[in-house]
Design an enzyme around this catalytic site. Structure first.
Site, PDB file in Angstrom:
ATOM      1  N   VAL A 176      33.349  56.623  15.227  1.00 20.59           N
ATOM      2  CA  VAL A 176      32.645  55.358  15.436  1.00 20.59           C
ATOM      3  C   VAL A 176      32.262  55.266  16.904  1.00 20.59           C
ATOM      4  CG1 VAL A 176      32.898  52.849  15.463  1.00 20.59           C
ATOM      5  CG2 VAL A 176      33.772  54.175  13.525  1.00 20.59           C
ATOM      6  N   GLY A 197      45.665  53.941   8.021  1.00 26.37           N
ATOM      7  CA  GLY A 197      44.335  53.698   7.491  1.00 26.37           C
ATOM      8  C   GLY A 197      44.219  54.050   6.021  1.00 26.37           C
ATOM      9  N   ALA A 198      44.820  55.164   5.621  1.00 31.07           N
ATOM     10  CA  ALA A 198      44.731  55.598   4.227  1.00 31.07           C
ATOM     11  C   ALA A 198      45.404  54.603   3.288  1.00 31.07           C
ATOM     12  CB  ALA A 198      45.356  56.982   4.070  1.00 31.07           C
ATOM     13  N   HIS A 201      66.124  66.781 -17.215  1.00 32.46           N
ATOM     14  CA  HIS A 201      64.861  66.766 -17.950  1.00 32.46           C
ATOM     15  C   HIS A 201      64.866  65.607 -18.938  1.00 32.46           C
ATOM     16  CE1 HIS A 201      61.356  68.269 -20.145  1.00 32.46           C
ATOM     17  NE2 HIS A 201      62.035  68.035 -21.261  1.00 32.46           N
ATOM     18  N   GLY A 210      41.822  57.888   9.214  1.00 28.29           N
ATOM     19  CA  GLY A 210      42.282  58.239   7.875  1.00 28.29           C
ATOM     20  C   GLY A 210      43.689  58.785   7.836  1.00 28.29           C
ATOM     21  N   ARG A 257      49.076  54.172  17.556  1.00 27.52           N
ATOM     22  CA  ARG A 257      49.888  53.123  18.152  1.00 27.52           C
ATOM     23  C   ARG A 257      50.227  53.490  19.591  1.00 27.52           C
ATOM     24  NH1 ARG A 257      51.502  49.670  14.264  1.00 27.52           N
ATOM     25  NH2 ARG A 257      53.126  48.762  15.579  1.00 27.52           N
TER      26      ARG A 257
END
Length: 486
Positions: free
Chosen positions: A254, A202-203, A459, A198, A287
């Protein structure tokens, strides 16, 4: 044999930038690259994923266009068209890099480099890598049978980058178990996909496929997603993903993957042990250095225990006249770090002063909402002994966010409690990757909360969040209730 003042091995965002800077410094430059210029970033990482994420963003916007008074019918995703657009964006940029190298007089040598000495490589022609995994870019040995060209450099710069790692579990090599590279070879949106890891890679894929309509499950071993980020950011992303339908399994691992009933069965261990039946498993677990076929032993260059090339603060290796930059050094696996390292290395070679501060490196994750950060997290600051004050300012309190309808997220500033020096800036929300530049500059210039709060911001803009966050940290908020200081 071709001879150069500088021989660059690898044409990614570190290598091609270094080559251009070297040419600007008056050096003769040779650049060896076995694929298209641009490396992982332009061909397999930053650019293609962001092109596809933009398609996901547009798709999501059109699906909810009625919220803006615009009614669209028969909205459908054309995944093949998404891929074609991505390919067009990549080609445009890689062609542009090739043009820049040519314009600067850099000699580009196509092929696979293998060192025969500290300043000499043999270039083996092996053509372009096919799309997806298993091509020449992963080969343990360069292709043979064709003419080999020998090239030397007075100085040599190793910039071969990194490749995706696979989780060492049974079944990790099964068909349908892919890395981020292999995801680009998918011909259709998976109905069900498990994303292992994650962190940023992956996210991002999880966010993309969820928007495209996949049933997505993310498995992350840490207590929250994007674990290198501030804990509040990771928790906020987890809540956001769950609201969008993503299953998030944290503190889980996993243990194995198997084929069962024509699908992949993922065995998940953790507080909620279970089995996931999916069509695709995407490994986003990190990696490793891209040195398998480089012949690095011939150089005498030292590597660390993970296989990354060891360098000093000027990117020098232990071998004279041999430098290394980018992912292959393991310092910070980010394209912009590789580019800056390339400039520092070349300027050092050319006799110019240059430096890099790894403590002020911005990072961005292009999920929806986006994440960006620079400097210390709250936990890191406290661990280092700082008396810390923090603030959180929500995008929902900004006029600009109200007008765009993108109100999710916040900016968090971590600062010193006594002097107000800005130690870290963390953002989750719209345009976070653009907004983090102000935080990076603030830390680089040793700015304080007072200085940031006193800087007039336009702004209505998203950029006002920097000023508002600083005011909140000072206990003087104008557009939110006074925050609790801690």
């Amino acid at each position: 044999m071709q001879e150069f003042d500088l021989l660059v091995v690898g044409g990614g965002p570190g290598g091609y930038v270094a080559a251009i800077r070297a040419a600007q410094r008056g050096l003769s430059v040779g650049l060896v690259e076995k694929e298209k210029a641009g490396g992982v970033c332009l061909n397999w990482g930053c650019i293609p994923t962001k092109a596809m994420l933009r398609s996901a963003e547009v798709y999501e916007t059109v699906l909810h266009s009625a919220d803006f008074g615009v009614h669209a019918e028969n909205v459908a995703l054309d995944f093949s068209a998404v891929a074609r657009r991505k390919d067009g964006v990549v080609k445009n940029l890689t062609d542009g890099v090739a043009g820049l190298l040519k314009a600067n007089g850099v000699t580009v040598i196509d092929g696979h480099a293998r060192f025969t000495g500290s300043n000499t490589v043999d270039v083996h022609p092996n053509g372009e890598s096919p799309l997806g995994e298993g091509g020449p870019r992963y080969a343990a040995e360069p292709a043979g049978g064709q003419a080999v060209e020998r090239v030397t450099g007075r100085d040599v710069l190793i910039a071969t980058g990194s490749v995706p790692a696979r989780l060492p579990v049974p079944g990790a090599d099964l068909p349908g178990v892919i890395t981020s590279d292999g995801a680009f070879g998918l011909q259709e949106v998976p109905e069900r996909i498990a994303v292992v890891g994650g962190s940023a890679v992956g996210a991002e894929w999880a966010s993309m496929f969820a928007t495209f309509g996949s049933e997505v499950t993310v498995v992350e071993m840490a207590p929250s997603l994007v674990p290198i980020e501030d804990a509040e950011i990771g928790k906020a992303l987890g809540r956001s993903m769950k609201k969008s339908g993503v299953r998030v399994l944290t503190e889980s691992t996993v243990s194995s993957i198997e084929q069962a009933d024509g699908q992949l069965r993922v065995h998940v261990d953790g507080s909620d042990a279970q089995q996931l039946d999916v069509d695709v498993v995407l490994m986003g677990v990190g990696r490793k250095p891209n040195t398998a076929a480089l012949g690095l032993d011939a150089t005498g260059v030292a590597t660390d225990e993970r296989g990354f090339v060891a360098v000093d603060d000027k990117l020098r290796t232990n071998v004279e006249h041999v430098y290394a930059i980018g992912d292959v050094t393991g310092k910070a696996l980010l394209a912009h770090v590789a580019s800056h390292q390339g400039v520092v290395a070349v300027d050092t070679i050319a006799g110019h002063e240059a430096h890099i501060d790894y403590g002020v490196v911005p990072a961005a994750t292009f999920t929806h909402p986006e994440i960006a950060s620079v400097g210390l997290t709250e936990a890191d600051a406290k661990e280092r002994g700082h008396d810390v004050v923090t603030s959180r300012f929500p995008f929902a309190a900004l006029g600009r966010s109200k007008t765009t309808g993108d109100e999710e997220g916040f900016m968090k500033i971590v600062a010193g409690g006594k002097h107000g020096e800005i130690l870290g800036v963390h953002v989750i929300g719209p345009s976070a990757s653009d907004l983090i530049t102000e935080g990076t500059l603030a830390i680089s210039l040793e700015a304080t909360l007072d200085e940031l709060a006193d800087t007039i911001h336009a702004h209505p803009t998203l950029g006002e969040i920097g000023m508002e966050s600083a005011m909140s940290a000072l206990g003087l908020p104008l557009h939110t209730a006074p925050p609790r200081r801690r």
